[in-house]
Scaffold this motif. Structure first.
Motif, PDB file in Angstrom:
ATOM      1  N   GLY A 196       0.827  -1.209   0.000  1.00 20.29           N
ATOM      2  CA  GLY A 196       0.000   0.000   0.000  1.00 20.29           C
ATOM      3  C   GLY A 196       0.856   1.252   0.000  1.00 20.29           C
ATOM      4  O   GLY A 196       2.054   1.200  -0.278  1.00 20.29           O
ATOM      5  N   SER A 197       0.222   2.370   0.342  1.00 18.99           N
ATOM      6  CA  SER A 197       0.889   3.656   0.123  1.00 18.99           C
ATOM      7  C   SER A 197       2.164   3.828   0.939  1.00 18.99           C
ATOM      8  O   SER A 197       3.095   4.484   0.489  1.00 18.99           O
ATOM      9  CB  SER A 197      -0.078   4.808   0.373  1.00 18.99           C
ATOM     10  OG  SER A 197      -0.507   4.791   1.705  1.00 18.99           O
ATOM     11  N   CYS A 198       2.239   3.231   2.142  1.00 23.12           N
ATOM     12  CA  CYS A 198       3.465   3.466   2.920  1.00 23.12           C
ATOM     13  C   CYS A 198       4.665   2.776   2.276  1.00 23.12           C
ATOM     14  O   CYS A 198       5.810   3.096   2.584  1.00 23.12           O
ATOM     15  CB  CYS A 198       3.289   3.024   4.369  1.00 23.12           C
ATOM     16  SG  CYS A 198       2.837   1.312   4.499  1.00 23.12           S
TER      17      CYS A 198
ATOM     18  N   SER B  14      -0.673   8.599   7.326  1.00 18.46           N
ATOM     19  CA  SER B  14      -1.408   7.486   6.704  1.00 18.46           C
ATOM     20  C   SER B  14      -1.389   6.276   7.630  1.00 18.46           C
ATOM     21  O   SER B  14      -0.453   6.095   8.409  1.00 18.46           O
ATOM     22  CB  SER B  14      -0.735   7.063   5.398  1.00 18.46           C
ATOM     23  OG  SER B  14      -0.813   8.065   4.438  1.00 18.46           O
ATOM     24  N   ASP B  15      -2.401   5.458   7.496  1.00 19.29           N
ATOM     25  CA  ASP B  15      -2.364   4.148   8.154  1.00 19.29           C
ATOM     26  C   ASP B  15      -1.361   3.300   7.375  1.00 19.29           C
ATOM     27  O   ASP B  15      -1.085   3.591   6.220  1.00 19.29           O
ATOM     28  CB  ASP B  15      -3.727   3.462   8.034  1.00 19.29           C
ATOM     29  CG  ASP B  15      -4.798   4.217   8.782  1.00 19.29           C
ATOM     30  OD1 ASP B  15      -4.467   5.196   9.472  1.00 19.29           O
ATOM     31  OD2 ASP B  15      -5.975   3.829   8.657  1.00 19.29           O
ATOM     32  N   ILE B  16      -0.850   2.237   8.006  1.00 16.86           N
ATOM     33  CA  ILE B  16       0.025   1.378   7.214  1.00 16.86           C
ATOM     34  C   ILE B  16      -0.640   0.025   6.940  1.00 16.86           C
ATOM     35  O   ILE B  16      -1.461  -0.456   7.724  1.00 16.86           O
ATOM     36  CB  ILE B  16       1.439   1.219   7.825  1.00 16.86           C
ATOM     37  CG1 ILE B  16       1.421   0.493   9.148  1.00 16.86           C
ATOM     38  CG2 ILE B  16       2.105   2.576   7.995  1.00 16.86           C
ATOM     39  CD1 ILE B  16       2.823   0.240   9.678  1.00 16.86           C
ATOM     40  N   ASP B  17      -0.304  -0.529   5.784  1.00 15.33           N
ATOM     41  CA  ASP B  17      -0.862  -1.809   5.355  1.00 15.33           C
ATOM     42  C   ASP B  17       0.243  -2.854   5.419  1.00 15.33           C
ATOM     43  O   ASP B  17       1.331  -2.642   4.899  1.00 15.33           O
ATOM     44  CB  ASP B  17      -1.375  -1.704   3.916  1.00 15.33           C
ATOM     45  CG  ASP B  17      -2.452  -0.635   3.759  1.00 15.33           C
ATOM     46  OD1 ASP B  17      -3.485  -0.734   4.437  1.00 15.33           O
ATOM     47  OD2 ASP B  17      -2.244   0.316   2.973  1.00 15.33           O
ATOM     48  N   ILE B  18      -0.049  -3.961   6.079  1.00 14.50           N
ATOM     49  CA  ILE B  18       0.950  -5.029   6.227  1.00 14.50           C
ATOM     50  C   ILE B  18       0.336  -6.341   5.754  1.00 14.50           C
ATOM     51  O   ILE B  18      -0.850  -6.601   5.975  1.00 14.50           O
ATOM     52  CB  ILE B  18       1.410  -5.157   7.700  1.00 14.50           C
ATOM     53  CG1 ILE B  18       2.118  -3.864   8.145  1.00 14.50           C
ATOM     54  CG2 ILE B  18       2.328  -6.359   7.897  1.00 14.50           C
ATOM     55  CD1 ILE B  18       2.554  -3.871   9.601  1.00 14.50           C
TER      56      ILE B  18
HETATM   57 MG    MG Z   1      -3.393   2.481   2.793  1.00 17.57          MG
END
Ligand code: MG
Ligand code: CTP
Length: 337
Positions: free
Chosen positions: A61-63, A72-76
């Motif tokens: 994702g964006s991170c 931003s939230d992070i996607d893992i």
């Molecule tokens: Mg995201």
């Protein structure tokens, strides 16, 4: 409805570039924030590997694709051999592990379209979503990051478009508008179409990256250091490109017949993909082909109400950039119903 369609943008459009670049810079996350994200990932890896020594955690994702704005939230993605446990069991176990390590607001959403565990780290204040074995998302994250390294105008354009979409309330897939991922693909497609082109089509070039991910062949040219000058023949400013982007989606895109395809580097026909009619919930009112999962239309969330909202917002944005005396403010005015 009669559509205004200017062929040229206002004569002083380039003068607005410094204002838009200032907005872009203000959205970039600080180094400390990126550092905190890395630390969180390191501690989560330790935690997860205690239970599952062979599991891996990938940022996506964006991170990880360089299109993240600050806070931003992070996607893992948890990559794990799941032959012994079901996805839901893994998610519930993971939620237990996180909760007993004092992570906050831990929630396992096992019935979501993409099942995830949500949580917040009280030390860094970062929220994060963890999904299981979504390796195609990890692959498309790399593709977007590689595109971003070719010409900095992509990142600038996409930041401003994402900021516009969030301000105007059209970045909400659960309400029938588009995901950030879809907007970034629209920006890449747009820059591939400029004359001269600002971005190449990496999937049409010699494949230096090859991976079979969940049965999907992912192949493209990823040695982007070697093509950093690709867009140098085109010197369009970011303000002009922004106008061009909205003008394209407001007045030029053929919604009835075309699918935008970053994979092909051009528009392809809906006919060719058999995306001409509604099948189940896929309405294909605006068609954006996923670069790897090519049967996936990222516009499928858009319905007959939200397509109208989206197109009106594209028109508003194009008109603001064409006629408004203060476009770098008006463009982002929050939408008030
Ligand atoms: Mg995201
Ligand atoms: N993704 C995907 N297919 C979709 C939507 C998302 O594969 N239909 C994957 C992509 O890898 C994308 C990631 O999920 O990068 C996160 O998607 P999204 O939340 O749309 O965007 P972000 O890039 O994380 O943007 P934001 O900063 O708004 O969170």
């Amino acid at each position: 409805r009669i559509r205004r369609r200017e062929l040229e943008c206002r004569y002083d459009i380039d003068d607005m570039t410094p204002l838009f670049l200032a907005i872009y810079r203000s959205l970039i996350p600080a180094e400390e924030e990126k550092e905190k994200q890395k630390q969180l990932l390191v501690s989560l890896r330790k935690l997860v590997n205690k239970e599952w020594p062979d599991a891996e955690l990938h940022l996506y994702g964006s991170c990880a694709n360089s299109f993240d704005v600050s806070n931003s939230d992070i996607d893992i993605c948890l990559a794990i051999d799941d032959s012994k446990m079901s996805k839901s069991e893994i998610l519930l176990k993971l939620a237990d592990i996180l909760e007993s390590d004092n992570l906050q607001n831990v929630q396992a959403l096992t019935r979501a379209r993409v099942p995830i565990v949500k949580m917040m780290d009280p030390v860094t204040g970062i929220s994060c979503d963890i999904c299981i074995n979504n390796l195609l998302a990890v692959a498309n994250t790399k593709l977007l990051r590689d595109y971003a390294q070719i010409d900095e105008r992509l990142r600038q354009l996409a930041f401003i478009v994402k900021h516009w979409a969030k301000s105007r309330g059209v970045n909400e897939t659960y309400r029938g508008t588009l995901s950030s991922y879809a907007y970034v693909l629209m920006c890449i497609h747009f820059l591939q179409q400029r004359k001269p082109a600002i971005l190449p089509c990496l999937q049409e070039m010699e494949a230096t990256y090859l991976a079979n991910v969940d049965g999907v062949q992912c192949a493209y040219f990823d040695q982007v250091d070697r093509i950093r000058h690709f867009g140098a023949q085109n010197n369009e400013s970011i303000a002009r490109l922004l106008w061009g982007f909205f003008h394209y989606w407001a007045y030029c895109h053929d919604y009835a017949n075309d699918v935008i395809s970053v994979r092909a580097g051009r528009n392809i026909s809906k006919q060719l993909k058999d995306w001409t009619r509604r099948i189940g919930n896929d309405r294909h009112l605006i068609c954006i082909e996923d670069p790897f999962e090519t049967s996936h239309d990222l516009g499928r969330v858009v319905d007959k109400y939200s397509i109208k909202i989206l197109r009106e917002e594209f028109e508003r944005a194009a008109d603001v950039l064409q006629y408004d005396s203060n476009p770098s403010v008006t463009l982002f005015e929050p939408y008030v119903p």
